[in-house]
Design a protein around this motif. Structure first.
Motif, PDB file in Angstrom:
ATOM      1  N   VAL A 104     -10.737   1.830   7.412  1.00 60.80           N
ATOM      2  CA  VAL A 104      -9.807   0.815   7.570  1.00 60.80           C
ATOM      3  C   VAL A 104      -8.413   1.771   7.487  1.00 60.80           C
ATOM      4  CG1 VAL A 104      -8.407  -0.937   6.292  1.00 60.80           C
ATOM      5  CG2 VAL A 104     -10.896  -0.925   6.305  1.00 60.80           C
ATOM      6  N   ASP A 105      -8.269   2.781   6.784  1.00 58.41           N
ATOM      7  CA  ASP A 105      -7.262   3.532   6.704  1.00 58.41           C
ATOM      8  C   ASP A 105      -6.906   4.173   7.884  1.00 58.41           C
ATOM      9  OD1 ASP A 105      -6.569   2.833   3.950  1.00 58.41           O
ATOM     10  OD2 ASP A 105      -7.491   4.926   3.141  1.00 58.41           O
ATOM     11  N   LYS A 150      -0.584   1.947  13.653  1.00 61.41           N
ATOM     12  CA  LYS A 150       0.841   2.391  13.340  1.00 61.41           C
ATOM     13  C   LYS A 150       1.400   3.305  14.252  1.00 61.41           C
ATOM     14  CE  LYS A 150       1.393   2.367   8.086  1.00 61.41           C
ATOM     15  NZ  LYS A 150       1.274   3.374   6.996  1.00 61.41           N
ATOM     16  N   ARG A 153      -3.529  -4.551   6.284  1.00 61.05           N
ATOM     17  CA  ARG A 153      -4.911  -4.019   5.606  1.00 61.05           C
ATOM     18  C   ARG A 153      -5.854  -4.848   5.487  1.00 61.05           C
ATOM     19  NH1 ARG A 153      -5.840   0.838   3.240  1.00 61.05           N
ATOM     20  NH2 ARG A 153      -3.799   1.571   3.251  1.00 61.05           N
ATOM     21  N   ALA A 211      -3.713  -8.130  12.644  1.00 53.87           N
ATOM     22  CA  ALA A 211      -3.293  -6.978  11.837  1.00 53.87           C
ATOM     23  C   ALA A 211      -2.210  -6.418  12.795  1.00 53.87           C
ATOM     24  CB  ALA A 211      -4.698  -5.851  11.926  1.00 53.87           C
ATOM     25  N   LEU A 215      -5.675   1.686  10.674  1.00 53.50           N
ATOM     26  CA  LEU A 215      -4.385   1.383  10.130  1.00 53.50           C
ATOM     27  C   LEU A 215      -3.353   2.428  10.555  1.00 53.50           C
ATOM     28  CD1 LEU A 215      -2.941  -0.913   8.660  1.00 53.50           C
ATOM     29  CD2 LEU A 215      -3.051   0.330   6.407  1.00 53.50           C
ATOM     30  N   THR A 263     -13.126   1.832   3.117  1.00 50.76           N
ATOM     31  CA  THR A 263     -11.646   1.903   2.992  1.00 50.76           C
ATOM     32  C   THR A 263     -11.114   3.114   3.762  1.00 50.76           C
ATOM     33  OG1 THR A 263     -12.031   1.592   0.841  1.00 50.76           O
ATOM     34  CG2 THR A 263      -9.768   2.263   1.516  1.00 50.76           C
ATOM     35  N   GLU A 306       2.442  -4.277   5.814  1.00 55.29           N
ATOM     36  CA  GLU A 306       1.151  -3.240   5.867  1.00 55.29           C
ATOM     37  C   GLU A 306      -0.046  -4.101   4.990  1.00 55.29           C
ATOM     38  OE1 GLU A 306       1.996   0.932   5.507  1.00 55.29           O
ATOM     39  OE2 GLU A 306      -0.020   1.267   4.968  1.00 55.29           O
ATOM     40  N   ASP A 307       0.405  -4.449   3.795  1.00 57.27           N
ATOM     41  CA  ASP A 307      -0.691  -5.155   3.072  1.00 57.27           C
ATOM     42  C   ASP A 307      -1.435  -6.043   3.660  1.00 57.27           C
ATOM     43  OD1 ASP A 307      -0.159  -3.538   1.011  1.00 57.27           O
ATOM     44  OD2 ASP A 307       1.050  -5.071  -0.054  1.00 57.27           O
ATOM     45  N   ARG A 324     -13.001  -5.954  -0.147  1.00 57.03           N
ATOM     46  CA  ARG A 324     -12.459  -4.340  -0.575  1.00 57.03           C
ATOM     47  C   ARG A 324     -13.705  -3.518  -0.780  1.00 57.03           C
ATOM     48  NH1 ARG A 324      -7.595  -4.260  -0.416  1.00 57.03           N
ATOM     49  NH2 ARG A 324      -7.174  -6.117  -1.330  1.00 57.03           N
ATOM     50  N   LEU A 375      -7.610  -5.769   8.798  1.00 57.01           N
ATOM     51  CA  LEU A 375      -8.605  -4.935   9.259  1.00 57.01           C
ATOM     52  C   LEU A 375      -9.724  -4.885   8.423  1.00 57.01           C
ATOM     53  CD1 LEU A 375      -5.930  -1.913  10.261  1.00 57.01           C
ATOM     54  CD2 LEU A 375      -7.162  -3.353  11.703  1.00 57.01           C
ATOM     55  N   GLU A 376      -9.667  -5.028   7.119  1.00 57.18           N
ATOM     56  CA  GLU A 376     -10.775  -5.031   6.203  1.00 57.18           C
ATOM     57  C   GLU A 376     -11.822  -6.072   6.709  1.00 57.18           C
ATOM     58  OE1 GLU A 376      -8.863  -2.986   1.940  1.00 57.18           O
ATOM     59  OE2 GLU A 376      -9.132  -5.271   2.610  1.00 57.18           O
TER      60      GLU A 376
END
Lengths: 266, 92
Positions: free
Chosen positions: A223-224, A231, A89, A76, A227, A220, A85-86, A215, A92-93
């Motif tokens: 994960v957000d 960052k 993500r 990640a 993320l 979510t 980023e996708d 997903r 991380l999921e």
């Protein structure tokens, strides 16, 4: 007498009296009963071995899952450093799912450890009773007339018979729990076989079934937030486009791709 | 009176304690009948606690039969409902 005491004692006593009635010779009854006790002890030993095997299997899975989590976290970071980023993500999921599995594996290992201890305690108790019964039967055979012996045998057999029934019950409960866990463990194995925890660099383009399931499975918001944290750690903004991995998960593949990415990439 | 806690072991209990156990047993039956897991587990825990703290643990090589057999400590309400009914574990 209603209730468990009634039912259970009745079942045990009925079995014992049937056994006593069948044998004409008291010493034969004693030997038969002793034989049954030894058989049960062997079964308990087998049961313990079964639990230990299941526990070891789960411990191996735990180690593998821990490695996967480290790997997915690294991936990640690499993906984010490379501006993808996708992909970060998705990693991380998957990490999220793996962490949930890890927690569940940990508690299962603890539960099995508990089962193992209980069964070992049962084994010790049964051993003590069998030993006691063994010496009692020698005394009975040596000292009592047949009529007297019947009474003494009946007493001893009731005590040891009840213990046998109880050990049987304890073992059944322990094994039932172990079976549940085995089913759970093989479900995790299926997830693994389906590629859920595979190396992301082997992912083809587009979204597959597993991605969609993931997903749904993973939270979510978790994960957000992870993320966002990642960052922030990587330093905002300057991540260049590029070169994660086609076939390489080597951190050095992002080398020289821009300021602020190298130290976190590994 | 000899009481066994299933999957755990046997204890010798005084008559007075056995009487207290009987009262708890009646409560456990009521809790099972009303299908109230919280009330049942609370009562059943008290029964276990009474036997464990007031009872004298029998030696492991004792060969006595039990007068009362309590379900395993991890019994579920569903399992218990089959045992705690009518007069409960202890009649009266």
């Amino acid at each position: 007498m209603p209730g468990l005491s009634g039912r259970m004692s009745t079942v045990v006593k009925a079995k014992i009296s049937k056994m006593l009635d069948r044998a004409e010779d008291p010493s034969e009854t004693l030997e038969y009963s002793y034989q049954k006790q030894i058989e049960l002890l062997q079964n308990v030993k087998k049961g313990i071995a079964d639990v230990v095997t299941s526990k070891k299997r789960l411990q191996l899975q735990t180690e593998k899952m821990q490695q996967q989590i480290v790997k997915l976290d690294t991936q990640a970071r690499q993906a984010l450093a490379a501006g993808n980023e996708d992909l970060a993500r998705v990693a991380l999921e998957r990490k999220n799912v793996a962490q949930t599995e890890l927690q569940s594996l940990d508690s299962q290992v603890a539960e099995l450890e508990n089962q193992q201890q209980q069964m070992t305690a049962s084994e010790q108790k049964l051993k003590a009773k069998i030993e006691s019964f063994r010496s009692r039967k020698e005394v009975i055979k040596a000292q009592y007339s047949a009529a007297e012996a019947q009474v003494k045998i009946s007493e001893a057999a009731t005590g040891v018979g009840e213990e046998m029934a109880d050990v049987g019950l304890a073992m059944q409960r322990a094994l039932d729990k172990t079976e549940d866990m085995k089913a759970r463990a093989s479900a995790v194995q299926e997830l693994e076989a389906a590629g859920t925890f595979e190396d992301l660099t082997q992912l083809g383009p587009g979204e597959d079934d597993i991605d969609r399931q993931l997903r749904e499975l993973s939270s979510t918001s978790e994960v957000d937030s992870e993320l966002a944290k990642m960052k922030a750690e990587l330093g905002a903004g300057s991540a260049p486009q590029g070169a994660l991995g086609a076939g390489s998960s080597d951190p050095s593949s992002s080398e020289g791709s821009g300021p602020g990415t190298q130290e976190q990439a590994s | 009176m000899i009481v066994r806690i299933s999957t755990e072991g046997q204890y010798e209990l005084s008559d007075a304690d056995a009487e207290t156990l009987n009262e708890l047993d009646n409560d456990a039956v009521l809790a099972c009948e009303s299908g109230d897991p919280t009330a049942f587990h609370a009562t059943f825990s008290q029964m276990l606690e009474l036997v464990r703290t007031h009872g004298r643990r029998l030696d492991e090589d004792a060969l006595s039969g039990s007068d009362i057999i309590l379900p395993p400590p991890d019994v579920s309400l569903e399992e218990a409902r089959q045992e705690f009914q009518g007069e409960g574990l202890i009649p009266g």
